[in-house]
Design an enzyme around this catalytic site. Sequence first.
Site, short mmCIF file in Angstrom:
data_model
loop_
_atom_site.label_atom_id
_atom_site.label_comp_id
_atom_site.label_asym_id
_atom_site.label_seq_id
_atom_site.Cartn_x
_atom_site.Cartn_y
_atom_site.Cartn_z
N GLY A 196 46.47 41.81 45.22
CA GLY A 196 45.60 42.62 46.08
C GLY A 196 45.71 44.10 45.78
N GLY A 239 47.79 36.32 47.14
CA GLY A 239 48.74 35.23 47.37
C GLY A 239 48.34 33.95 46.64
N ARG A 273 33.47 41.40 47.52
CA ARG A 273 33.67 39.97 47.80
C ARG A 273 32.36 39.27 48.11
NH1 ARG A 273 39.50 39.86 50.91
NH2 ARG A 273 40.66 39.88 48.97
N LYS A 298 58.17 43.93 45.98
CA LYS A 298 59.18 42.93 46.32
C LYS A 298 59.46 41.93 45.21
CE LYS A 298 59.16 42.69 51.30
NZ LYS A 298 58.83 41.85 52.45
#
Length: 396
Positions: free
Chosen positions: A354, A377, A37, A201
């Site tokens: 992620g 997200g 990052r 999910k």
Amino acid sequence: MKTLSFADFPVQNKKVLVRVDFNVPLDEEGQIRDDSRIRAALPTLNALLKRGAKVIAMSHLGEPKGKVVPNLSLAPVAERLSELLSCKVFFASDSIGPKVEELVAKLAPGELLLLENLRFHPGESSPDKEPSFAKSLASLGDYYVNDAFGTAHRPHSSVMLPQFFLSKAAPGLLMEKEIDHLGRILNTPKHPFHLLVGGAKVSTKIGVVKALIGNLDALLVGGAMANTLLAAQGKKMGSSLVEESAFPAAQEIVALCKQRSVPLLLPVDFICAESPDAPSKVITLEQGIPQGVQAFDIGPKTRQLFADKLAEAALVLWNGPLGFFEKKPFDAGTLEIAQKLASNQKAETVVGGGDTVAALEEADLLPKFTHVSTGGGACLEFLEKGTLPAVEALAK
Ligand code: ADP
Ligand code: MG
């Protein structure tokens, strides 16, 4: 979405406030486990420094919840940054206040000051708890650049600063690239366009499926998400991870595909075991998975089925691992499909999420993808809604 370009800003000798995503993983000793990052922000930082800007970089790290948590200091990041940049790097022990202002005033063109973890202040995540925070941050710079795509879905103070920088706020290079790639997937995707989803999910992925279905030429589902889709259709999934509360959403996905005539490819076999440490074996959908046994990965026939279908695509978007990849050998399905996509020269291959990115990073497969989204997200929300709070704020 039209935004300004920071390349057009006369930044020589000016203070440029840059929101970066330095939310790096740390190990128990507080050492940086992976500096990707930090390296991802270098093109924007270098471009500004080279042009004689005084750069003030800011980021969050972890979830200190508005309090000073010494283990979540950005000091180690400042150190790593000074190794990666060929300029002087200073570190401020806070993100606002007189001491920070003093350091900013001393900054010379081509030098960088990294501010301490923004989330040490309650006003970063909850602007109404500390209304002066955003204003104090904004007062540090003449220009504002946002290169933190990973937090672009959260309307935090440091993200919403463009309101203080009329005609002086722009996305960084990383942010520009994300908006460009993901925006093209939404608005002008190449066809055939195949969406591959996995992960745990259904509830976190259904929005994206719904948003993209009108443009899809095939939907492929693996991972525990497929368990839920299959169980919702009455298939025998044994003791596999299934999200029962998402059965209605799962049925909605199946119905949408039918309605729109989008082929829906689900696993036809699985790598199963009684527990992650027990011996594993292949069980087909037709055989059904008995009670006490769980599906941890897609099986060999499914891998072939998915690989063949994906080979027809001109654009593949992938989000969510296809199995319990953290535990060998259940990473094999994810890695096999990743390998196939990585060696596909003719299709545009875009991967986000992620856990998905972590899985491919470990196998060193990321460089071969057309675009790797740095947001989990944020990537999902952008695809779902077509925009994000940070992007809206930057719109000219
Ligand atoms: P991403 O972060 O890429 O969006 P998710 O967070 O949705 O992905 O899901 C990742 C998680 O799903 C991983 O922890 C992975 O182990 C889990 N998972 C995927 N398939 C299975 C499976 N068959 N059984 C158990 N866990 C699974
Ligand atoms: Mg995840």
